[in-house]
Write a protein that holds these residues in place. Structure first.
Motif, short mmCIF file in Angstrom:
data_model
loop_
_atom_site.label_atom_id
_atom_site.label_comp_id
_atom_site.label_asym_id
_atom_site.label_seq_id
_atom_site.Cartn_x
_atom_site.Cartn_y
_atom_site.Cartn_z
N THR A 1 0.83 -1.20 0.00
CA THR A 1 0.00 0.00 0.00
C THR A 1 0.87 1.25 0.00
N ILE A 2 1.90 1.25 0.80
CA ILE A 2 2.84 2.38 0.81
C ILE A 2 3.51 2.51 -0.55
N HIS A 3 3.87 1.38 -1.14
CA HIS A 3 4.54 1.40 -2.44
C HIS A 3 3.63 1.98 -3.53
N ILE A 4 2.35 1.66 -3.48
CA ILE A 4 1.43 2.19 -4.49
C ILE A 4 1.27 3.71 -4.33
N ILE A 5 1.32 4.19 -3.10
CA ILE A 5 1.25 5.64 -2.87
C ILE A 5 2.48 6.32 -3.47
N TYR A 6 3.66 5.77 -3.23
CA TYR A 6 4.89 6.33 -3.81
C TYR A 6 4.86 6.26 -5.34
N THR A 7 4.33 5.19 -5.87
CA THR A 7 4.25 5.03 -7.32
C THR A 7 3.34 6.10 -7.92
N ARG A 8 2.19 6.33 -7.31
CA ARG A 8 1.28 7.38 -7.80
C ARG A 8 1.95 8.75 -7.75
N ASN A 9 2.66 9.03 -6.66
CA ASN A 9 3.35 10.32 -6.55
C ASN A 9 4.43 10.46 -7.62
N HIS A 10 5.13 9.38 -7.90
CA HIS A 10 6.17 9.42 -8.91
C HIS A 10 5.57 9.67 -10.29
N ILE A 11 4.46 9.04 -10.61
CA ILE A 11 3.79 9.26 -11.89
C ILE A 11 3.34 10.71 -12.01
N GLU A 12 2.78 11.25 -10.95
CA GLU A 12 2.35 12.65 -10.98
C GLU A 12 3.52 13.59 -11.23
N LYS A 13 4.65 13.34 -10.59
CA LYS A 13 5.83 14.18 -10.81
C LYS A 13 6.31 14.09 -12.25
N LEU A 14 6.33 12.88 -12.80
CA LEU A 14 6.75 12.72 -14.19
C LEU A 14 5.80 13.45 -15.14
N GLU A 15 4.50 13.36 -14.89
CA GLU A 15 3.53 14.02 -15.75
C GLU A 15 3.62 15.53 -15.67
N LYS A 16 3.94 16.06 -14.50
CA LYS A 16 4.09 17.51 -14.34
C LYS A 16 5.33 18.03 -15.04
N ARG A 17 6.41 17.30 -14.94
CA ARG A 17 7.69 17.80 -15.45
C ARG A 17 7.92 17.49 -16.92
N ILE A 18 7.23 16.49 -17.46
CA ILE A 18 7.46 16.11 -18.85
C ILE A 18 6.11 16.06 -19.56
N PRO A 19 5.69 17.18 -20.14
CA PRO A 19 4.36 17.24 -20.78
C PRO A 19 4.20 16.27 -21.94
N SER A 20 5.27 15.91 -22.63
CA SER A 20 5.13 14.99 -23.77
C SER A 20 4.66 13.62 -23.33
N ILE A 21 4.95 13.25 -22.09
CA ILE A 21 4.47 11.96 -21.58
C ILE A 21 2.95 11.99 -21.45
N ILE A 22 2.40 13.11 -21.01
CA ILE A 22 0.95 13.23 -20.87
C ILE A 22 0.29 13.12 -22.25
N LYS A 23 0.86 13.81 -23.25
CA LYS A 23 0.30 13.74 -24.61
C LYS A 23 0.33 12.31 -25.13
N LEU A 24 1.45 11.63 -24.90
CA LEU A 24 1.59 10.25 -25.35
C LEU A 24 0.58 9.36 -24.65
N ASN A 25 0.39 9.56 -23.36
CA ASN A 25 -0.56 8.78 -22.58
C ASN A 25 -1.99 8.99 -23.08
N GLN A 26 -2.37 10.24 -23.36
CA GLN A 26 -3.71 10.53 -23.81
C GLN A 26 -3.98 9.97 -25.20
N SER A 27 -2.96 9.97 -26.08
CA SER A 27 -3.16 9.45 -27.42
C SER A 27 -3.36 7.94 -27.41
N ILE A 28 -2.75 7.25 -26.47
CA ILE A 28 -2.88 5.79 -26.39
C ILE A 28 -4.24 5.43 -25.79
N ILE A 29 -4.72 6.22 -24.84
CA ILE A 29 -5.99 5.93 -24.18
C ILE A 29 -7.15 6.09 -25.15
N LYS A 30 -7.09 7.08 -26.06
CA LYS A 30 -8.19 7.35 -26.98
C LYS A 30 -8.37 6.31 -28.02
#
Length: 100
Positions: free
Chosen positions: A71-100
């Protein structure tokens, strides 16, 4: 002791223009930046896969301590994903294009 290195080898850029040197350095920097972005994208996708796998591990865990640590590990993982998405906008675009 006498230096036995030929003059050509001791000055590698002596007969090249500054433009060529700058282009080579820029190309190397671009390659390094692309390599770094690819590595970060790979980390991002592995973190996203962990968000899927960890709940399955929690449901199969046999001890309270293991559930707590996962449970602690999943919290850290979510925080890490949020940091990556904030700092690297191209990752968010890539993620959204795959989801659609």
């Amino acid at each position: 002791m006498k230096n036995n290195i030929p003059q050509k080898l001791s000055k590698p850029y002596s007969n090249q223009s500054n433009k060529t040197i700058l282009f080579n350095k820029t190309k190397e920097n671009w390659d390094e930046k692309e390599l770094l972005m690819n590595e970060l994208k790979e980390v991002y996708w592995h973190e996203k896969e962990l968000l899927i796998a960890i709940p399955m591990l929690i449901s199969n865990a046999t001890t309270f301590e293991l559930v707590e640590m996962l449970t602690i590990h999943i919290i850290y993982t979510r925080n890490h994903i949020e940091k990556l998405e904030k700092r690297i906008p191209s990752i968010i675009k890539l993620n959204q294009s795959i989801i659609k």
